[in-house]
Design an enzyme around this catalytic site. Structure first.
Site, PDB file in Angstrom:
ATOM      1  N   HIS A   1       9.788   2.057 -10.251  1.00  0.00           N
ATOM      2  CA  HIS A   1       9.440   1.114  -9.179  1.00  0.00           C
ATOM      3  C   HIS A   1       8.734  -0.131  -9.718  1.00  0.00           C
ATOM      4  CE1 HIS A   1       9.595   4.610  -6.025  1.00  0.00           C
ATOM      5  NE2 HIS A   1      10.775   4.189  -6.393  1.00  0.00           N
TER       6      HIS A   1
ATOM      7  N   CYS B   1      11.011 -20.486 -10.295  1.00  0.00           N
ATOM      8  CA  CYS B   1      11.612 -20.786 -11.606  1.00  0.00           C
ATOM      9  C   CYS B   1      11.862 -19.536 -12.438  1.00  0.00           C
ATOM     10  CB  CYS B   1      10.750 -21.774 -12.394  1.00  0.00           C
ATOM     11  SG  CYS B   1       9.241 -21.057 -13.103  1.00  0.00           S
TER      12      CYS B   1
ATOM     13  N   CYS C   1       2.690 -20.041  -9.601  1.00  0.00           N
ATOM     14  CA  CYS C   1       3.188 -20.225 -10.960  1.00  0.00           C
ATOM     15  C   CYS C   1       2.462 -21.376 -11.642  1.00  0.00           C
ATOM     16  CB  CYS C   1       4.682 -20.500 -10.887  1.00  0.00           C
ATOM     17  SG  CYS C   1       5.442 -20.930 -12.455  1.00  0.00           S
TER      18      CYS C   1
ATOM     19  N   SER D   1       6.397  14.611  -4.677  1.00  0.00           N
ATOM     20  CA  SER D   1       6.940  15.470  -3.621  1.00  0.00           C
ATOM     21  C   SER D   1       8.454  15.376  -3.560  1.00  0.00           C
ATOM     22  CB  SER D   1       6.351  15.078  -2.265  1.00  0.00           C
ATOM     23  OG  SER D   1       4.955  15.203  -2.304  1.00  0.00           O
TER      24      SER D   1
END
Ligand SMILES: [Zn+2]
Length: 259
Positions: free
Chosen positions: A122, A133, A155, A197
């Site tokens: 993940h 960008c 950024c 789980s």
């Protein structure tokens, strides 16, 4: 205490394995104080619905709401330390038993504990990417300032909004990592599931894949899972209690003395 027979059996299986891998989920990090943000009762569900606010659609629609939601979680992750289960897995890798850690967690605690081959299904909070960008920014340039101020992170190159490199609801998993994890599931002869789980894809699918390719399954999770009946060893207990005991027994079976 308890589970002595199961711990010994798990250690026997791991000590005689050729290619063991671990699969970890939220339950692996809860002893480090990181809540399972997908679970009801974690406290993070009371204000907002993560399925909405922590989805890619929610992020695009209302980035401030997303960042307000992730701020306490980011603070916990910055401050969290690996627990005894993370350290046990890193030790099992160091002595050559565990070949890879497949994890659903984004908190970097496996790496902090010293695990080398970590497949983060993940993503992780280690870096962020500019939504304009595509520039990648290390977490040190993102989280401390954001957690302190709560202001949206932009950024440094183009002032586009930064998005953490974590997989949000509605986003695809990183394909390269997923393929590597599926490959590990197919080639391993032992898969030890710790603190998952097994309800969320692909965690739910990887142990099935391993078993179909002849692997043995060791399951350490506080709650029962759908895969319990397919596992060789099942231990319903805290991973931070059980994994260090398994690692100690594997080392003793292999004649490795602790430094
Ligand atoms: Zn940019």
């Amino acid at each position: 205490m308890g589970f002595e027979d199961e711990i010994q059996q798990a250690a026997n299986i791991l000590a005689s394995s050729q290619h063991a891998v671990a699969l970890t989920g939220a339950g692996h990090s809860t002893p480090s104080g990181i809540p399972d943000f997908r679970s009801p009762g974690s406290g993070l569900w009371t204000q907002v619905d993560p399925m909405e606010v922590a989805s890619i659609y929610g992020f695009r629609r209302n980035p401030q709401a997303f960042y307000d939601w992730i701020r306490p979680l980011a603070k916990q992750m910055m401050e969290a330390q690996p627990n005894a289960a993370h350290i046990a897995l890193a030790e099992l890798e160091r002595i050559g038993v565990i070949k890879a850690v497949l994890t659903q967690n984004i908190d970097e605690l496996h790496r902090k504990a010293g695990s080398q081959r970590v497949l983060e299904l993940h993503g992780s909070v280690r870096q962020a990417t500019c939504t304009r960008c595509g520039r990648q920014v290390p977490s040190a340039d993102l989280w401390p300032a954001f957690v302190a101020s709560g202001e949206l992170p932009y950024c440094p190159a183009c002032h586009g909004l930064l998005k953490p490199d974590v997989v949000l609801f509605g986003e695809l998993l990183p394909m390269g990592v997923l393929l590597e994890a599926q490959d590990e599931a197919e080639r391993c002869d032992v898969m030890m599931v710790a603190g998952s789980s097994l309800e969320v894809y692909p965690a739910a699918e990887l142990p099935r894949r391993a078993i179909q390719h002849g692997a043995k399954l060791i399951l350490v999770n506080y709650q029962p899972t759908d895969m319990d009946a397919c596992a060789t060893v099942v231990i319903h207990e805290d991973v931070a209690v059980i994994l260090p005991q398994i690692a100690a027994k594997v080392k003793s079976l292999k004649g490795i003395t602790s430094p």
